[in-house]
Design a protein around this motif. Structure first.
Motif, PDB file in Angstrom:
ATOM      1  N   SER A 150     -32.390  74.961  64.037  1.00 48.20           N
ATOM      2  CA  SER A 150     -33.116  74.440  62.885  1.00 48.20           C
ATOM      3  C   SER A 150     -32.131  73.803  61.897  1.00 48.20           C
ATOM      4  CB  SER A 150     -33.872  75.591  62.210  1.00 48.20           C
ATOM      5  OG  SER A 150     -34.485  75.126  61.039  1.00 48.20           O
ATOM      6  N   THR A 178     -35.177  64.229  61.530  1.00 48.50           N
ATOM      7  CA  THR A 178     -34.611  63.082  60.800  1.00 48.50           C
ATOM      8  C   THR A 178     -34.256  61.978  61.792  1.00 48.50           C
ATOM      9  OG1 THR A 178     -33.695  64.654  59.216  1.00 48.50           O
ATOM     10  CG2 THR A 178     -32.830  62.413  59.135  1.00 48.50           C
ATOM     11  N   LYS A 227     -32.992  67.043  63.846  1.00 50.64           N
ATOM     12  CA  LYS A 227     -33.770  66.483  64.965  1.00 50.64           C
ATOM     13  C   LYS A 227     -34.880  65.561  64.455  1.00 50.64           C
ATOM     14  CE  LYS A 227     -34.746  70.664  66.424  1.00 50.64           C
ATOM     15  NZ  LYS A 227     -33.963  71.378  65.398  1.00 50.64           N
ATOM     16  N   THR A 277     -38.624  73.783  59.821  1.00 52.98           N
ATOM     17  CA  THR A 277     -39.605  72.845  59.289  1.00 52.98           C
ATOM     18  C   THR A 277     -40.599  72.405  60.369  1.00 52.98           C
ATOM     19  OG1 THR A 277     -37.817  72.082  57.868  1.00 52.98           O
ATOM     20  CG2 THR A 277     -39.801  70.722  57.934  1.00 52.98           C
ATOM     21  N   THR A 278     -40.086  72.019  61.515  1.00 50.73           N
ATOM     22  CA  THR A 278     -40.980  71.610  62.610  1.00 50.73           C
ATOM     23  C   THR A 278     -41.526  72.873  63.267  1.00 50.73           C
ATOM     24  OG1 THR A 278     -39.582  69.683  62.939  1.00 50.73           O
ATOM     25  CG2 THR A 278     -41.113  70.220  64.728  1.00 50.73           C
ATOM     26  N   ASP A 303     -21.588  61.735  59.029  1.00 53.73           N
ATOM     27  CA  ASP A 303     -21.065  61.377  57.698  1.00 53.73           C
ATOM     28  C   ASP A 303     -20.332  62.548  57.057  1.00 53.73           C
ATOM     29  OD1 ASP A 303     -23.726  62.364  55.834  1.00 53.73           O
ATOM     30  OD2 ASP A 303     -24.113  61.779  57.887  1.00 53.73           O
TER      31      ASP A 303
END
Ligand SMILES: Nc1nc2c(ncn2[C@@H]2O[C@H](COP(=O)(O)OP(=O)(O)OP(=O)(O)O)[C@@H](O)[C@H]2O)c(=O)[nH]1
Ligand SMILES: [Mg+2]
Length: 328
Positions: free
Chosen positions: A195, A201, A199, A227-228, A146
């Protein structure tokens, strides 16, 4: 409760002939300092990993099929790791002479790029080498389409004609059917990328629910926030198994000679016709690769990137050989 089939058992036994079938078998969903979450036909259990006590035992990794025992005192313990049909490995970022296994029994590696940041060809090649070395197919995913389509994304068709490419957005639904087609039931796909590329999402989008935590990237430089933090397996309700991974910066190669030759196939093919077996394609006479460059079949920049990877791989082999000699 999950059936072993949904976890990829049938696919596993098709590839690893000796894989036995019994009730004490499960698949590692997540690893946590000496303990593992294992999905079995009767539900998820937390088991101790024996490799903590005996260093000679293979340490379980997300994606592994394992045999679990119930010890009267310790509870569940991983007794053994079943043979792997593929493993995605990089050099341990902390220690140069050690491999770090990112995921096992993987059918495909999705290299996730994102439209909100530059696309780095050399980094893609590295990850393609990691996938090829690990005997897994590679797919390139451009997330956040997008934001528009970066010009470099179009070049990838030319650079890697054999590799499947999917342009997608979790916000606009672009590429959804291609992604769903990629998730073959019972097959395992691991997501690799920096990061913040999206991924987790993507996992949530495909799962149709919030399975993984996600976080906004930093505004000033589009960098992710790591985050992960663990490699984790997620079963997608419509079929397919995804392993989400923490964002990676650098990827060091491990035992990657075979993978380099596969990814740089045209250079490898040409090199078979070089006069010298150990030709480095720099200044040797009768070099078929340099001939390819002067005739325009091989790009000079691609050759340079290839040479850098080959040099890294051979330096690393040398370090390992030196270490092995010391151990003997
Ligand atoms: N515009 C847009 N933003 C997206 C899209 N996919 C993900 N994002 C955003 O990108 C940010 C990072 O997404 P994550 O899924 O946390 O990224 P990640 O790759 O898992 O990051 P790490 O776990 O740190 O490796 C979040 O704010 C998401 O909302 C998309 O398709 N379009
Ligand atoms: Mg994530």
């Amino acid at each position: 409760m999950v059936s072993l089939k949904k976890l990829g058992w049938e696919n596993y036994t098709n590839q690893v002939i000796e894989g036995p079938l019994s009730d004490d078998i499960g698949r590692v969903r997540r690893v946590d300092r000496g303990e593992v979450d294992v999905l079995t036909s009767t539900g998820e259990i937390r088991a101790l990993s024996d490799s903590q006590r005996a260093k000679s035992i293979t340490a379980p990794v997300t994606g592994d099929w394992v045999k679990v025992l119930k010890d009267p005192e310790q509870g569940y313990v991983v007794e053994s790791v079943l043979p792997r049909y593929s493993q995605i490995v990089r050099r341990d970022p902390a220690e140069i002479e050690r491999p770090q296994i990112l995921a096992t029994n993987v059918d495909a590696v999705a290299i996730v790029l994102s439209a909100d940041r530059p696309i780095n060809l050399a980094r893609i090649e590295r990850l393609l080498v990691v996938a090829a070395t690990g005997d897994a197919k590679a797919v390139l995913i451009l997330s956040k389409s997008d934001y528009g389509t970066p010009a470099e994304w179009r070049d990838l068709d030319h650079e890697f004609p054999q590799v499947q490419k999917i342009k997608t957005s979790s916000f606009s639904d672009e590429g959804k059917s291609d992604l769903e087609a990629l998730l073959t039931p019972n097959q395992t796909l691991v997501l690799l990328g920096e990061s913040g590329v999206g991924k987790s999402t993507l996992v949530n989008y495909l799962a149709g629910q919030e399975m993984q935590e996600t976080k906004e990237v930093r505004l000033k430089d589009r960098k992710g926030r790591h985050t992960t933090t663990a490699r984790e397996m997620i079963l997608i309700p419509t079929g397919g198994i995804i392993i989400d991974t923490p964002g990676i910066r650098g990827v060091g190669l491990w035992n990657a000679e075979k993978g380099i030759d596969r990814v740089f196939h045209s250079i490898f093919e040409a090199s078979q016709k070089c006069h010298f077996n150990d030709c480095t394609h720099k200044a040797e006479p009768h070099c078929a690769v340099q001939k390819g460059v002067s005739e325009g079949h091989i790009y000079h920049e691609k050759l340079e990137r290839y040479q850098r990877l080959v040099e890294e791989a051979s330096e690393q082999t040398e370090i390992r050989n030196r270490q092995n000699r010391k151990l003997r």
